[in-house]
Scaffold this active site. Structure first.
Site, PDB file in Angstrom:
ATOM      1  CG  HIS A 198       0.935 -16.141  10.228  1.00 33.53           C
ATOM      2  ND1 HIS A 198       1.181 -16.574  11.512  1.00 33.53           N
ATOM      3  CD2 HIS A 198       1.927 -15.264   9.924  1.00 33.53           C
ATOM      4  CE1 HIS A 198       2.274 -15.976  11.977  1.00 33.53           C
ATOM      5  NE2 HIS A 198       2.752 -15.186  11.036  1.00 33.53           N
ATOM      6  CG  ASP A 237       4.013 -12.576   8.523  1.00 33.66           C
ATOM      7  OD1 ASP A 237       3.703 -13.692   8.058  1.00 33.66           O
ATOM      8  OD2 ASP A 237       4.457 -12.408   9.681  1.00 33.66           O
ATOM      9  CG  HIS A 263       4.590  -7.634   8.247  1.00 35.55           C
ATOM     10  ND1 HIS A 263       3.609  -7.636   9.217  1.00 35.55           N
ATOM     11  CD2 HIS A 263       5.472  -8.593   8.623  1.00 35.55           C
ATOM     12  CE1 HIS A 263       3.899  -8.551  10.138  1.00 35.55           C
ATOM     13  NE2 HIS A 263       5.028  -9.143   9.801  1.00 35.55           N
ATOM     14  CG  ASP A 297       6.461 -15.199  13.619  1.00 28.97           C
ATOM     15  OD1 ASP A 297       7.136 -14.155  13.466  1.00 28.97           O
ATOM     16  OD2 ASP A 297       5.323 -15.333  13.124  1.00 28.97           O
TER      17      ASP A 297
HETATM   18 ZN    ZN Z   1       5.977 -10.970  10.581  1.00 23.59          ZN
END
Ligand code: ZN
Length: 267
Positions: free
Chosen positions: A178, A140, A123, A64
């Site tokens: 995000h 992230d 992460h 993603d």
């Molecule tokens: Zn990620």
């Protein structure tokens, strides 16, 4: 140190990803895309704005965040290979053309851009962040009022990474991968129900989200006041983690580990 502030805007992808587009100060009409997990929304935005893609920055290997790279670089009007794809040293990122390592400067002189590379494992093990021009692109690793799940790293690695980011200048604008802020604040306020800064932030985020606006970028000075994962050394956060664990906790990494496991279960 002075820095010109960047013009950065989000392109939404999937359900809650942000692909950040940075306008290149050195080349009007050119943009740099950060973590384009999807090509279609980036292409639509470039068509709408009449801008062209000049480079791609990648923070980590998750689909993603990199899934749109191949399509974007093959469709770019410029000759193939002329859009550099800069990412961490990781065989899972076959699309990159240039590797960025911890402590290096990532210079894009013709675009008027330059970033310091920070290796921030946790992460994922090879995750990097880009810092420059008063902006942090942290993928992230750090979210507003939260942090990424530890898919590959340990609490010791992840808190060390977050502590490096915490030491960046307070006025750093934080561009996360995000839109998780509202859910993260529900957890933050479970850990610290009386955190006034978090309560006020929750209200302003709710207003932004009601009208469909992003809650990001955040600021490092705000994150230090509201993000429990940057506050493992604060008495209220430690006490909440000890109560959750039902035992004494020593190192900040232990506090972090309890918070992260708690958040993983949190609904
Ligand atoms: Zn990620």
């Amino acid at each position: 140190m002075s820095h010109q502030s960047l013009a950065v805007r989000p392109v939404g992808a999937f359900t809650d990803n942000y692909i950040w587009l940075i306008e290149a100060p050195g080349r009007p009409g050119a943009v740099v895309a950060v973590d384009p997990g999807e090509a279609r929304p980036v292409q639509a935005e470039l068509e709408r704005s009449g801008q062209s893609l000049a480079a791609i920055l990648l923070t980590h290997h998750h689909p993603d965040h990199i899934g749109g790279v191949r399509e974007l670089t093959s469709r770019a009007s410029a000759p193939r290979g002329s859009v550099p794809v800069i990412g961490p040293d990781d065989p899972r990122i076959a699309v990159r053309t240039r590797t960025a390592r911890d402590g290096e400067r990532c210079e894009l002189p013709d675009l008027g851009l330059g970033f310091d590379i920070l290796h921030v494992p946790g992460h994922t093990l090879s995750h990097i962040a880009f810092w420059g021009h008063g902006a942090l692109f942290c993928g992230d690793t750090l979210f507003s009022a939260g942090c990424g799940r530890m898919f590959e790293g340990t609490p010791v690695q992840m808190i060390a990474s977050l502590n490096r980011l915490r030491e960046l200048p307070q006025d750093t604008n934080v561009y996360c991968g995000h839109e998780y802020t509202a859910a993260n604040l529900r957890f933050a306020l479970t850990v610290e129900p009386h955190n006034r800064a978090a309560l006020e932030y929750q209200e302003s985020v709710a207003q932004l989200r009601t009208r469909g606006a992003p809650s990001l970028p955040s600021r490092m000075s705000l994150e230090i006041r509201v993000n429990p994962f940057l506050r493992c050394d604060v008495a209220t956060v430690r006490a909440a983690a000890v109560a959750r664990a039902g035992k004494a906790l020593e190192a900040d990494a232990e506090v972090f580990g309890v918070l992260r496991a708690w958040k993983d279960q949190f609904r």
